[in-house]
Scaffold this active site. Structure first.
Site, PDB file in Angstrom:
ATOM      1  N   GLU A 102      53.972  11.547  25.726  1.00 46.72           N
ATOM      2  CA  GLU A 102      53.039  12.208  24.795  1.00 46.72           C
ATOM      3  C   GLU A 102      52.011  11.208  24.288  1.00 46.72           C
ATOM      4  OE1 GLU A 102      52.002  14.832  23.287  1.00 46.72           O
ATOM      5  OE2 GLU A 102      53.600  16.209  22.703  1.00 46.72           O
ATOM      6  N   ASP A 103      50.827  11.699  23.974  1.00 45.09           N
ATOM      7  CA  ASP A 103      49.824  10.841  23.346  1.00 45.09           C
ATOM      8  C   ASP A 103      50.139  10.648  21.869  1.00 45.09           C
ATOM      9  OD1 ASP A 103      49.368  13.522  22.835  1.00 45.09           O
ATOM     10  OD2 ASP A 103      47.225  13.470  23.254  1.00 45.09           O
ATOM     11  N   ASP A 106      52.445  14.852  15.976  1.00 46.40           N
ATOM     12  CA  ASP A 106      51.953  15.136  14.625  1.00 46.40           C
ATOM     13  C   ASP A 106      53.063  15.919  13.915  1.00 46.40           C
ATOM     14  OD1 ASP A 106      50.409  15.780  12.420  1.00 46.40           O
ATOM     15  OD2 ASP A 106      48.830  16.804  13.518  1.00 46.40           O
ATOM     16  N   PHE A 155      43.165  11.915  11.196  1.00 42.03           N
ATOM     17  CA  PHE A 155      42.712  12.222  12.545  1.00 42.03           C
ATOM     18  C   PHE A 155      42.291  10.950  13.292  1.00 42.03           C
ATOM     19  CE2 PHE A 155      39.754  13.734  15.778  1.00 42.03           C
ATOM     20  CZ  PHE A 155      40.532  14.716  16.360  1.00 42.03           C
ATOM     21  N   ARG A 168      37.585  10.108  24.432  1.00 41.20           N
ATOM     22  CA  ARG A 168      38.816   9.801  25.176  1.00 41.20           C
ATOM     23  C   ARG A 168      38.764   8.461  25.897  1.00 41.20           C
ATOM     24  NH1 ARG A 168      41.981  14.503  25.331  1.00 41.20           N
ATOM     25  NH2 ARG A 168      40.842  16.465  25.548  1.00 41.20           N
TER      26      ARG A 168
HETATM   27  P1  5GP Z   1      51.871  18.639  16.974  1.00 44.18           P
HETATM   28  O1  5GP Z   1      52.281  19.797  17.833  1.00 44.18           O
HETATM   29  O2  5GP Z   1      52.850  17.478  16.999  1.00 44.18           O
HETATM   30  O3  5GP Z   1      51.520  19.030  15.578  1.00 44.18           O
HETATM   31  O4  5GP Z   1      50.504  18.115  17.533  1.00 44.18           O
HETATM   32  C1  5GP Z   1      50.458  17.430  18.717  1.00 44.18           C
HETATM   33  C2  5GP Z   1      49.128  17.608  19.403  1.00 44.18           C
HETATM   34  O5  5GP Z   1      48.054  17.768  18.477  1.00 44.18           O
HETATM   35  C3  5GP Z   1      48.825  16.366  20.192  1.00 44.18           C
HETATM   36  O6  5GP Z   1      49.320  16.448  21.498  1.00 44.18           O
HETATM   37  C4  5GP Z   1      47.313  16.296  20.120  1.00 44.18           C
HETATM   38  O7  5GP Z   1      46.763  17.057  21.164  1.00 44.18           O
HETATM   39  C5  5GP Z   1      46.956  16.954  18.814  1.00 44.18           C
HETATM   40  N1  5GP Z   1      46.753  15.974  17.730  1.00 44.18           N
HETATM   41  C6  5GP Z   1      47.543  15.768  16.657  1.00 44.18           C
HETATM   42  N2  5GP Z   1      47.029  14.812  15.855  1.00 44.18           N
HETATM   43  C7  5GP Z   1      45.873  14.402  16.443  1.00 44.18           C
HETATM   44  C8  5GP Z   1      44.888  13.421  16.098  1.00 44.18           C
HETATM   45  O8  5GP Z   1      44.933  12.722  15.088  1.00 44.18           O
HETATM   46  N3  5GP Z   1      43.851  13.289  16.973  1.00 44.18           N
HETATM   47  C9  5GP Z   1      43.732  14.047  18.103  1.00 44.18           C
HETATM   48  N4  5GP Z   1      42.671  13.818  18.864  1.00 44.18           N
HETATM   49  N5  5GP Z   1      44.639  14.970  18.453  1.00 44.18           N
HETATM   50  C10 5GP Z   1      45.705  15.151  17.632  1.00 44.18           C
END
Ligand code: 5GP
Length: 178
Positions: A102-103, A106, A155, A168
């Site tokens: 995963e990148d 959150d 963010f 990116r």
């Molecule tokens: P989650 O499902 O854990 O709430 O969110 C995960 C996804 O939300 C990540 O795979 C990413 O695509 C997006 N995301 C969450 N936080 C950020 C952030 O700070 N920057 C960006 N660019 N994407 C985020």
């Protein structure tokens, strides 16, 4: 390059390219150790994880394959909550050792969705690697095995992560300047 402007927003460098490289090497070493003797399938989550997945995978010395799945849930700079369809599960993952790449984690909703899909597919074992984690907003109890960096609940862009499609290609991670 300590500050960048993307569309209407300003970002400042949070994690340098060198720090990322060092951390990726450490995580690869740990995965190589932990999974010695196993065949592993890495599952990268598109789009954001492509860069981390590529950097990590080139340091992996295990018998391994890599595949990617895609889902989209994020528009602009706040999580929409709704997670769209997951596409690209073409491989037979039955009884396989999986490392999800995963990148960023959150809330963990995306991760939970992916892990559920893997459980349905009767995999042998799932490990999770994420480049970034926002501990303040992570609400799930799925253990994350490999974490690049814990970051504030703000963010970020760069190293594969975008703001409305841009940013990116930045080799470092940048955080939003309010
Ligand atoms: P989650 O499902 O854990 O709430 O969110 C995960 C996804 O939300 C990540 O795979 C990413 O695509 C997006 N995301 C969450 N936080 C950020 C952030 O700070 N920057 C960006 N660019 N994407 C985020």
């Amino acid at each position: 390059m300590n500050e960048v402007r993307i569309l209407d927003k300003k970002f400042r460098e949070l994690i340098s390219e060198q720090a990322i490289r060092k951390r990726v090497d450490e995580i690869a070493l740990q995965i190589n150790r932990d999974l010695t003797g196993n065949e592993v399938i890495f599952v990268g989550i598109l789009n954001g994880a492509f860069m981390f997945a590529a950097d990590l995978f080139r340091k992996i010395k295990l018998t391994s394959r890599i595949t990617f799945v895609k889902l989209a849930s994020y528009q602009g700079i706040s999580s929409s909550g709704a997670i769209k369809e997951l596409i690209g599960w073409n491989e037979d993952l039955t009884d396989k050792n999986i490392v999800v790449v995963e990148d960023i984690v959150d809330t963990g909703a995306t991760l939970e969705r992916i892990v559920n899909e893997l459980v349905i597919r009767n995999v042998a074992e799932v490990k999770i690697a994420t480049m970034l984690l926002k501990p303040a907003s992570y609400t799930r109890d799925i253990p994350i095995d490999y974490i690049g960096f814990e970051i504030p609940n703000k963010f970020v862009v760069g190293y594969g992560l975008d703001y409305n499609g841009y940013g990116r290609s930045l080799p470092s991670v940048y955080i939003l300047v309010p």
